[in-house]
Every structure is written in C-alpha cells, then in structure tokens.
Design a protein around this motif. Structure first.
Motif, PDB file in Angstrom:
ATOM      1  N   ILE A  99      40.766  39.388  38.506  1.00 18.61           N
ATOM      2  CA  ILE A  99      41.803  40.222  38.301  1.00 18.61           C
ATOM      3  C   ILE A  99      43.200  39.376  38.171  1.00 18.61           C
ATOM      4  O   ILE A  99      44.076  39.639  37.467  1.00 18.61           O
ATOM      5  CB  ILE A  99      41.672  41.637  38.942  1.00 18.61           C
ATOM      6  CG1 ILE A  99      40.517  42.580  38.589  1.00 18.61           C
ATOM      7  CG2 ILE A  99      42.993  42.488  38.504  1.00 18.61           C
ATOM      8  CD1 ILE A  99      40.431  43.630  39.310  1.00 18.61           C
ATOM      9  N   ALA A 100      43.391  38.616  39.276  1.00 21.35           N
ATOM     10  CA  ALA A 100      44.698  37.989  39.665  1.00 21.35           C
ATOM     11  C   ALA A 100      44.846  36.858  39.025  1.00 21.35           C
ATOM     12  O   ALA A 100      45.798  36.211  39.194  1.00 21.35           O
ATOM     13  CB  ALA A 100      44.666  37.952  41.277  1.00 21.35           C
ATOM     14  N   PHE A 101      43.808  36.253  38.438  1.00 25.21           N
ATOM     15  CA  PHE A 101      43.940  35.172  37.738  1.00 25.21           C
ATOM     16  C   PHE A 101      44.806  34.918  36.913  1.00 25.21           C
ATOM     17  O   PHE A 101      45.741  33.770  37.170  1.00 25.21           O
ATOM     18  CB  PHE A 101      42.576  34.799  37.226  1.00 25.21           C
ATOM     19  CG  PHE A 101      42.351  33.177  36.710  1.00 25.21           C
ATOM     20  CD1 PHE A 101      41.886  32.543  37.596  1.00 25.21           C
ATOM     21  CD2 PHE A 101      42.817  32.871  35.497  1.00 25.21           C
ATOM     22  CE1 PHE A 101      41.669  30.889  37.366  1.00 25.21           C
ATOM     23  CE2 PHE A 101      42.601  31.532  34.966  1.00 25.21           C
ATOM     24  CZ  PHE A 101      41.939  30.272  35.816  1.00 25.21           C
ATOM     25  N   GLN A 107      53.468  32.821  38.357  1.00 29.91           N
ATOM     26  CA  GLN A 107      54.006  32.586  39.483  1.00 29.91           C
ATOM     27  C   GLN A 107      54.723  33.717  40.064  1.00 29.91           C
ATOM     28  O   GLN A 107      55.973  33.508  40.642  1.00 29.91           O
ATOM     29  CB  GLN A 107      55.246  31.419  39.267  1.00 29.91           C
ATOM     30  CG  GLN A 107      54.486  29.941  38.778  1.00 29.91           C
ATOM     31  CD  GLN A 107      55.457  28.829  38.456  1.00 29.91           C
ATOM     32  OE1 GLN A 107      56.523  29.230  38.089  1.00 29.91           O
ATOM     33  NE2 GLN A 107      55.069  27.717  38.650  1.00 29.91           N
ATOM     34  N   LEU A 108      53.951  34.839  40.242  1.00 34.45           N
ATOM     35  CA  LEU A 108      54.436  36.184  40.933  1.00 34.45           C
ATOM     36  C   LEU A 108      54.180  36.038  42.333  1.00 34.45           C
ATOM     37  O   LEU A 108      53.311  35.191  42.772  1.00 34.45           O
ATOM     38  CB  LEU A 108      53.817  37.171  40.515  1.00 34.45           C
ATOM     39  CG  LEU A 108      53.840  37.444  38.856  1.00 34.45           C
ATOM     40  CD1 LEU A 108      53.027  38.600  38.448  1.00 34.45           C
ATOM     41  CD2 LEU A 108      55.280  37.782  38.442  1.00 34.45           C
ATOM     42  N   ALA A 114      49.283  41.388  44.798  1.00 38.99           N
ATOM     43  CA  ALA A 114      48.238  42.387  45.508  1.00 38.99           C
ATOM     44  C   ALA A 114      48.527  43.785  44.921  1.00 38.99           C
ATOM     45  O   ALA A 114      47.400  44.400  44.904  1.00 38.99           O
ATOM     46  CB  ALA A 114      48.569  42.283  47.012  1.00 38.99           C
ATOM     47  N   SER A 115      49.764  44.157  44.746  1.00 33.73           N
ATOM     48  CA  SER A 115      50.212  45.319  44.452  1.00 33.73           C
ATOM     49  C   SER A 115      49.737  45.840  43.084  1.00 33.73           C
ATOM     50  O   SER A 115      49.022  46.691  42.778  1.00 33.73           O
ATOM     51  CB  SER A 115      51.649  45.526  44.260  1.00 33.73           C
ATOM     52  OG  SER A 115      52.168  46.954  43.992  1.00 33.73           O
ATOM     53  N   ALA A 150      42.303  42.697  31.977  1.00 28.49           N
ATOM     54  CA  ALA A 150      43.123  42.402  30.638  1.00 28.49           C
ATOM     55  C   ALA A 150      44.538  43.274  31.072  1.00 28.49           C
ATOM     56  O   ALA A 150      45.564  42.991  30.611  1.00 28.49           O
ATOM     57  CB  ALA A 150      42.385  42.949  29.372  1.00 28.49           C
ATOM     58  N   LEU A 151      44.286  44.455  31.457  1.00 26.27           N
ATOM     59  CA  LEU A 151      45.344  45.491  31.372  1.00 26.27           C
ATOM     60  C   LEU A 151      46.445  45.135  32.695  1.00 26.27           C
ATOM     61  O   LEU A 151      47.449  45.620  32.670  1.00 26.27           O
ATOM     62  CB  LEU A 151      44.722  46.849  31.740  1.00 26.27           C
ATOM     63  CG  LEU A 151      43.811  47.722  30.575  1.00 26.27           C
ATOM     64  CD1 LEU A 151      43.588  48.702  31.312  1.00 26.27           C
ATOM     65  CD2 LEU A 151      44.928  47.723  29.487  1.00 26.27           C
ATOM     66  N   VAL A 152      46.035  44.373  33.603  1.00 25.38           N
ATOM     67  CA  VAL A 152      46.959  43.775  34.728  1.00 25.38           C
ATOM     68  C   VAL A 152      47.887  42.852  33.947  1.00 25.38           C
ATOM     69  O   VAL A 152      48.799  42.782  34.721  1.00 25.38           O
ATOM     70  CB  VAL A 152      46.120  43.404  35.760  1.00 25.38           C
ATOM     71  CG1 VAL A 152      45.924  42.008  35.509  1.00 25.38           C
ATOM     72  CG2 VAL A 152      47.086  43.552  37.020  1.00 25.38           C
ATOM     73  N   ARG A 153      47.760  42.303  32.999  1.00 24.59           N
ATOM     74  CA  ARG A 153      48.628  41.164  32.500  1.00 24.59           C
ATOM     75  C   ARG A 153      49.777  41.628  31.575  1.00 24.59           C
ATOM     76  O   ARG A 153      49.900  42.796  31.375  1.00 24.59           O
ATOM     77  CB  ARG A 153      47.826  40.300  31.786  1.00 24.59           C
ATOM     78  CG  ARG A 153      46.530  39.493  32.371  1.00 24.59           C
ATOM     79  CD  ARG A 153      46.069  38.581  31.179  1.00 24.59           C
ATOM     80  NE  ARG A 153      46.810  37.671  30.242  1.00 24.59           N
ATOM     81  CZ  ARG A 153      46.817  36.954  29.394  1.00 24.59           C
ATOM     82  NH1 ARG A 153      45.251  37.160  28.744  1.00 24.59           N
ATOM     83  NH2 ARG A 153      47.461  36.349  28.735  1.00 24.59           N
ATOM     84  N   ASP A 154      50.769  40.967  31.555  1.00 25.20           N
ATOM     85  CA  ASP A 154      52.203  41.123  31.009  1.00 25.20           C
ATOM     86  C   ASP A 154      51.793  40.568  29.566  1.00 25.20           C
ATOM     87  O   ASP A 154      51.577  39.007  29.542  1.00 25.20           O
ATOM     88  CB  ASP A 154      53.227  40.711  31.422  1.00 25.20           C
ATOM     89  CG  ASP A 154      53.799  41.161  32.797  1.00 25.20           C
ATOM     90  OD1 ASP A 154      53.263  42.499  32.895  1.00 25.20           O
ATOM     91  OD2 ASP A 154      54.013  40.669  33.524  1.00 25.20           O
TER      92      ASP A 154
END
Length: 369
Positions: A99-101, A107-108, A114-115, A150-154
């Motif tokens: 999910i974090a990939f 560069q967050l 994590a949040s 997919a949904l976690v992305r901007d």
C-alpha cells in the motif's frame, strides 16, 4: 476532466481475425464524478479501462486527462491509479509495504505514510493483515489490498476493475458506502468496471452501458431505466428486466393501434408522439414495445395473467405468468395470494409503454410516474 474521443481498440492475433474490442468511443467524465462501465463479459469495458491506464495502446483516437493528452504517455506519467481485477500485488512485500509503495515515491514523511496506510486499511477492513505477505491472503483480502493501494495515492483519476467482485455480499455492501463516501468527500474522479447493476447503481453518478464494444448509453441510473436509448439498454437495465412484446401496427383515427395478440392491444394517440415517431409508426408493420415489471398492475385491469410462479422476496412480489401467449413478469410491493395455474387480472396501460423502431432505437418513452 477525462475526454475520450473516437477511440477504437483492435486486437490482432497471428492466424486469427482481428477483434474489434472498442468502437468509436466518445465519453467525457467530469472532475469529481464517479462513473461505472457496465456490461456483459467481452463488451469492451476492461479494454477501455486499460487504455485509459496505459496498459493497452489506443488503435485510433485520443484520451486527455486534465487537458493533457495521455494516450501516448507511459502509465507512470499519466497520474492514474488503478486497482486490478487480478490484484497485481508485489509478492516480496507485506500488505503495508504494498500500500505504501507509491507513497514512498512521493517522498512523504514516514509519519504521513503510516497515517495514510492505517486510514485506508481501516476503511477496507484489512488493518489486521498489514504485516502479512500476499501469498498468505485469500482472494477477497488481496482484492481489498489492491483497492487500498489505488485509493491511498494522489492521482487525477482512479480506475477500479471489478473492485469488489471477490467479496462476500455483506462486506461488499458496507464497503460500497465507505468507498462512495471517500470518493465524494475528496472529490476524486473515478471510473470502475462492473457487471453488477447493484454495484453500479450504488457507487456511480452516471453509468456507461456497453455492448459489443459500443457505448449504448451514458446516463444516470434513473434515466437509463426511465428513458432507455434502445432495446439493448431497455432489456439489460433493471431487475427484473423490461418486458418486451412484439406488436402489429395499424393506423386509426387520431393515432395507432398496437396489437400483441387477440387479448392485448394498445391505443397510441398522435399527441403522445413526436413527428418522427409518428412517421416511424406510419411506415412500420410491427414494432417492439416494452413495459417495466413495476408498471404492470396485478389485481386490476382487463388482461388476464395465468400465473407460472409467484415469489415473495420480503418486500415485493415477483409474479411471472402467461398473458395472451406472452410471458410477462410483474412486480408489486403487495403480497399476492396466487398459485401457479391461477388466473389473475392485470393492467397494461398504453401510457406505460416504451416504443422501439425496427432499428431498436426508442421512439417514445413511457410517461413519467
């Protein structure tokens, strides 16, 4: 806004005829809109989604997103996030890392990543498997991980291919509401592929109905049901689907008479028809008429329905029966005491009919309720 202009997709396989999967597709998706691509298997909906994402090339035509032509760009440069039907997770990475990939590429900070991962995991109910690897997950769990990734992305656009097809009905119903809320709250533009009308109705602002690679109609669910563009949409949309009758056309004073057998006939006044519809009927010997099951009155009317089946679904009755040689399905919110073989009165009103020309195009819609 997403703008699709005259897009064709033709697949060429050596030794086989070409397959024309998508034909002259034109469609605009507004910013912040949720759109469903709905159709049966092989209708071209997944090919359309993959062309937007960049995983399939466009044979002809153009695709623009946020006023940028993207049809020639590689997927990574399109600012599109996609959840695949086949999941496509990275096997060596844990669920959390999958999910974090994409977030790491932005560069967050670790805290921000994590949040966001924890928030989307709670939404799709996978917070208890974040440290598992994909091989240890069920198909439904993998599908939720793909959706979360997919949904976690901007992104400018979110593409979801059968996003909840592997989930059990209760969880699917819960997630529909949550995902719809997330997309609406953040003003996210999304297109999802489905063959499930319930899912399309629950999630989408507008539904694009496709068949044989052709966009049949692009409208809200309400308009698709009340004003179907053609016979295919009329028979495909709705549960149960629209009843269709073949009728003979005869001109009479002030209009037309449509007969579907000795005991079923409808008088269609000229004032209910526009000039083009009048011309079509005047030149036709036979046309198809359609009536929604919910518009057939059971218990009153001049027609007679011999009951074949009577199903009470808890909040409505679905009654199938034979009427003048035609099999009709009627839906009512009342519980009807009728057994197979019983004959009950039913009402079929001319104002409730949709009329279709020889080419299948609707020439008159039923009156609004």
């Amino acid at each position: 806004m997403l703008e699709i202009r005259d897009v064709d997709k033709v697949y060429h396989t050596r030794g086989k005829p070409p397959v024309h999967a998508v034909r002259a597709l034109n469609m605009d998706v507004r910013t912040g809109e949720i759109v469903a691509l709905l159709g049966s298997s092989g209708c071209g909906k997944t090919s359309t989604l993959r062309m937007i994402a960049g995983f399939e090339s466009v044979s002809t035509g153009s695709i623009a997103l946020a006023q940028r032509p993207i049809h020639d760009l590689p997927p990574a440069r399109r600012r599109v996030a996609m959840a695949f039907e086949g999941y496509s997770l990275y096997p060596p990475l844990t669920v959390r890392e999958n999910i974090a990939f994409a977030l790491k590429a932005q560069q967050l900070s670790r805290a921000e990543i994590a949040s966001r991962v924890d928030s989307i995991a709670r939404l799709v109910e996978i917070e208890d498997i974040l440290d598992h690897h994909p091989r240890a997950l069920s198909g439904g769990q993998q599908q939720r991980v793909s959706l979360a990734r997919a949904l976690v992305r901007d992104a400018d656009l979110y593409l979801l291919d059968e996003p909840m097809g592997q989930l059990e009905p209760q969880l699917r119903a819960v997630l529909r509401g949550r995902i719809k809320g997330l997309l609406a709250e953040r003003g996210m533009t999304a297109i999802f592929v489905t063959h499930d009308q319930t899912e399309a109705s629950a999630l989408a602002d507008r539904i694009a109905v496709m068949e044989d690679g052709v966009l049949q109609q692009f409208a809200s669910e309400r308009e698709l049901k009340s004003r179907p563009a053609n016979l295919f949409v009329a028979s495909f949309i709705g549960e149960p689907p629209m009843n269709l009758l073949d009728t003979a056309v005869a001109q009479q004073e002030g209009g037309f008479r449509l007969s579907a057998g000795a005991d079923i006939a409808f008088n269609i006044p000229n004032q209910s028809l526009d000039p083009k519809a009048q011309q079509t009927l005047a030149q036709a010997e036979r046309i198809k008429v359609g009536i929604r099951p919910q518009r057939i009155a059971i218990g009153s009317g001049e027609a007679r329905l011999r009951v074949v089946s009577n199903q009470w679904l808890g909040d409505q009755s679905h009654i199938a029966g034979e009427c003048a040689g035609h099999l009709l399905v009627a839906v009512t919110s009342r519980k009807i005491a009728a057994r197979p073989g019983d004959v009950v009165p039913c009402g079929l009103e001319a104002g409730h009919l949709h009329l279709f020309g020889a080419d299948g195009v609707c020439i008159r819609h039923a009156e609004a309720r």
